[in-house]
Design a protein around this motif. Sequence first.
Motif: not given
Length: 108
Positions: A20-23, A25-28, A46-57, A59-68
């Motif tokens: 996601v952070n390196s944009h 799409r193929d690795a994703f 729809d996974l393909t439509e969503w990732i193209d709209r919300e991530i790749f077109s 410039n989506g970026h995640m800063d992780v605060e915590n994990e569980s």
Amino acid sequence: MTIQQNRLSDPAVRAFVAAVNSHDRDAFLSLLTPDATMADDGSDRDLTEWIDREIFSSNGHMDVENESNDGRALVAQYRNDTWGEMRTRWQFDVDEDGRISRFETGQA
């Protein structure tokens, strides 16, 4: 406080955040099972439509605060060019081959 992506516990989730952070799409897409599904705010999308709209077109970026859940549940500041920045939760199902079969996200 954010967790560096290379310190995330689950290898598939770590690779997901990196893609996601390196944009990259193929690795994703290579991280997902062929029949992978996803949901946003409780609704399947729809996974393909969503990732193209919300991530790749957008410039989506995640800063992780915590994990569980052994690194398969995250809270992250997520931003993209469409919605700006918001606090989000992410949940991942990872199969025995280490590929993501489902992820769910939404506002935290």
